[in-house]
Design a protein around this motif. Sequence first.
Motif, PDB file in Angstrom:
ATOM      1  N   LEU A 147       3.565   7.219  -5.804  1.00 57.46           N
ATOM      2  CA  LEU A 147       3.391   6.041  -4.957  1.00 57.46           C
ATOM      3  C   LEU A 147       3.841   6.316  -3.525  1.00 57.46           C
ATOM      4  O   LEU A 147       3.385   5.684  -2.588  1.00 57.46           O
ATOM      5  CB  LEU A 147       4.159   4.848  -5.534  1.00 57.46           C
ATOM      6  N   PRO A 196      -0.798   8.365  -7.269  1.00 61.10           N
ATOM      7  CA  PRO A 196      -0.362   7.814  -8.557  1.00 61.10           C
ATOM      8  C   PRO A 196      -1.263   8.257  -9.706  1.00 61.10           C
ATOM      9  O   PRO A 196      -2.435   8.553  -9.498  1.00 61.10           O
ATOM     10  CB  PRO A 196      -0.494   6.294  -8.363  1.00 61.10           C
ATOM     11  N   PRO A 230      -1.672   7.346 -14.040  1.00 64.85           N
ATOM     12  CA  PRO A 230      -1.126   6.601 -15.177  1.00 64.85           C
ATOM     13  C   PRO A 230      -0.344   7.479 -16.154  1.00 64.85           C
ATOM     14  O   PRO A 230       0.360   6.958 -17.016  1.00 64.85           O
ATOM     15  CB  PRO A 230      -2.359   6.012 -15.856  1.00 64.85           C
ATOM     16  N   ILE A 247      -8.170  -1.175 -16.832  1.00 60.80           N
ATOM     17  CA  ILE A 247      -8.503  -0.372 -15.648  1.00 60.80           C
ATOM     18  C   ILE A 247      -9.370   0.818 -16.059  1.00 60.80           C
ATOM     19  O   ILE A 247     -10.303   1.193 -15.363  1.00 60.80           O
ATOM     20  CB  ILE A 247      -7.194   0.123 -14.980  1.00 60.80           C
ATOM     21  N   ASN A 262      -0.731   3.913 -21.535  1.00 57.55           N
ATOM     22  CA  ASN A 262      -1.574   5.024 -21.078  1.00 57.55           C
ATOM     23  C   ASN A 262      -1.117   6.367 -21.642  1.00 57.55           C
ATOM     24  O   ASN A 262      -1.560   7.410 -21.176  1.00 57.55           O
ATOM     25  CB  ASN A 262      -1.554   5.102 -19.551  1.00 57.55           C
ATOM     26  N   ARG A 289      -0.716  -0.008  -9.097  1.00 59.40           N
ATOM     27  CA  ARG A 289      -1.244   1.317  -8.729  1.00 59.40           C
ATOM     28  C   ARG A 289      -0.725   2.373  -9.687  1.00 59.40           C
ATOM     29  O   ARG A 289      -1.444   3.288 -10.075  1.00 59.40           O
ATOM     30  CB  ARG A 289      -0.842   1.664  -7.296  1.00 59.40           C
ATOM     31  N   SER A 290       0.538   2.224 -10.075  1.00 60.19           N
ATOM     32  CA  SER A 290       1.116   3.195 -10.997  1.00 60.19           C
ATOM     33  C   SER A 290       0.430   3.135 -12.361  1.00 60.19           C
ATOM     34  O   SER A 290       0.426   4.104 -13.113  1.00 60.19           O
ATOM     35  CB  SER A 290       2.618   2.956 -11.096  1.00 60.19           C
ATOM     36  N   LEU A 291      -0.175   1.985 -12.676  1.00 59.88           N
ATOM     37  CA  LEU A 291      -0.901   1.859 -13.945  1.00 59.88           C
ATOM     38  C   LEU A 291      -2.359   2.283 -13.805  1.00 59.88           C
ATOM     39  O   LEU A 291      -3.144   2.141 -14.735  1.00 59.88           O
ATOM     40  CB  LEU A 291      -0.826   0.423 -14.452  1.00 59.88           C
ATOM     41  N   GLY A 292      -2.719   2.779 -12.626  1.00 63.70           N
ATOM     42  CA  GLY A 292      -4.052   3.359 -12.457  1.00 63.70           C
ATOM     43  C   GLY A 292      -5.026   2.527 -11.649  1.00 63.70           C
ATOM     44  O   GLY A 292      -6.162   2.941 -11.449  1.00 63.70           O
ATOM     45  N   ALA A 293      -4.601   1.337 -11.172  1.00 59.05           N
ATOM     46  CA  ALA A 293      -5.529   0.497 -10.408  1.00 59.05           C
ATOM     47  C   ALA A 293      -5.646   1.020  -8.982  1.00 59.05           C
ATOM     48  O   ALA A 293      -4.654   1.417  -8.388  1.00 59.05           O
ATOM     49  CB  ALA A 293      -5.049  -0.947 -10.384  1.00 59.05           C
TER      50      ALA A 293
END
Lengths: 260, 260
Positions: free
Chosen positions: A57, A75, A77, A104, A152, B156-160
């Motif tokens: 990030l 970033p 997942p 996502i 994930n 974002r960290s989850l991939g979005a």
Amino acid sequence: MYLIEAEKLKKVYAEGKSKNTIAIEDFNLKVKEREFTSIVGPSGCGKSTFLLLVSGLEKATAGKLYINGQPVNGPDPLRSIVFQEYLLFPWKTVRGNVEFGLEIKRIPKKKRREISSAYIELVGLEGFENRYPHELSGGMKQRVAIARALVNKPKVILLDEPFGSLDALTREGLQTELLRIWHEAKCTVLFVTHSISEAVYLSDKVAIMSKRPGRIKELITIDLPRPRTKDMFVSSEFREYERYLKELVWEEFNDVTNEI
Amino acid sequence: MTLPMKYKYRKIISPICLMVIWEIVGRFIWVDPFFFPPPSAMFKELYAMIITGEVFPHIAISITRALSGYILAAVAGLTIGLLVAWSSAVEDIIDPLIELIRPISTFALVPVMFIWFGIGNGSKIAIIFKACFFPIVLNTIAGIKGVDKKLIQAARSLGANGSQLWIKVLIPAALPMIVTGMRISTAMSMLAIVGVEMLAADSGIGFLVIDAQRTFATARMFAGIIVISFLGFSLDRIARIIQNRMLAWHTETSLSGGMV
């Protein structure tokens, strides 16, 4: 072979109110796969900055940061981060939150449901699938956040003071839960905390950071048997680790106070 | 906060008292009924308007005009608001215009609209547009910009990324603000339509009131004002119900005051 390798890592914040602060400098740390590493240090020493760098990030200013032999580039997942403030999506149910990463990735609904159910069960929230975050206690919210990060199947899970705003009892319960989840999810954990006993109880290794600009001052292997149990807290070895780590942290803290 | 049923009657005390006192003053103390027609006369007039059906076309035309301007303002306000929040270049270009046009009283623009769009429905819809556009565009911008930066990091960290971030995080998170702007605008549209119909119209509820005044039918004038009050009140209630239905999670969250 290490899973996480940080070499001479440096981060300078270029904008905002912390403009031109060197958060970390000359930061070296190596973490093996499936290791549980805690990072402890005085406030503002750059612990969270390191997690943000690993998550992708934030971008490092200089130095090397490799995950699984690959340089970190944005970033992913596969490196999930969990924050102290939970940061759930308040308009989504528990299930909706947990499924976010799958949504996502455009995984079909049926498959999503299957996977999310497994993780909701893993964190012990069966029966709460259709609740909204505001209907949950702090401890339950953090369980959702952990399940959401695990969905994930990350290689690394980054926890930034995840239990910082929980009461003592909930915190103790979740520590034990986290060890179980870590064991079952078979991932590598980087855990930032202020609590030395928490770090000793959970970790394979504890990294002590210096005051800002933060670097790793000492990396200590916690040679306590697993599975860890609560009665270890009073064992003489546990106490010895605690005493030693406290001393290291206090040195840094005294330096900070002397400056003031 | 909803009151328990047994306290609900408190809310109707003051309107009823006002009516009763007005009626008593009108009947037993000498005041000119031309200036203060007693409520009984107003409601008799109102009853007649309803029975003959005369009032309904006026209501219908007012609502049609208000709704047309409102829908145009909502579409434009949302689009421009999202664009401004999305790009700082768009913001730098559009924001000065918003800040310069916004403080102009809606009615100061009435002459301009008459010249541009004539005195028919076009100018009235344009006036409604001016009245409704700004609450929507400003709340949309503030809503998107106000989304917690850490919530965005978590997503974002989850991939979005990119459009997913907008559709799945930013817009849902900003929705409470956006919908509030849209609700404020429903009130604005009613205020503006009545005003502009008094200036130039041969139909509509505002025309009904001003026409009654011109013909010295004061009881009828007040009956029209009661209709306006009732329309505005109902519209706001409907908007509130829609808002609460859409955003149940948000109302509950703000009531419990919890961190999410």
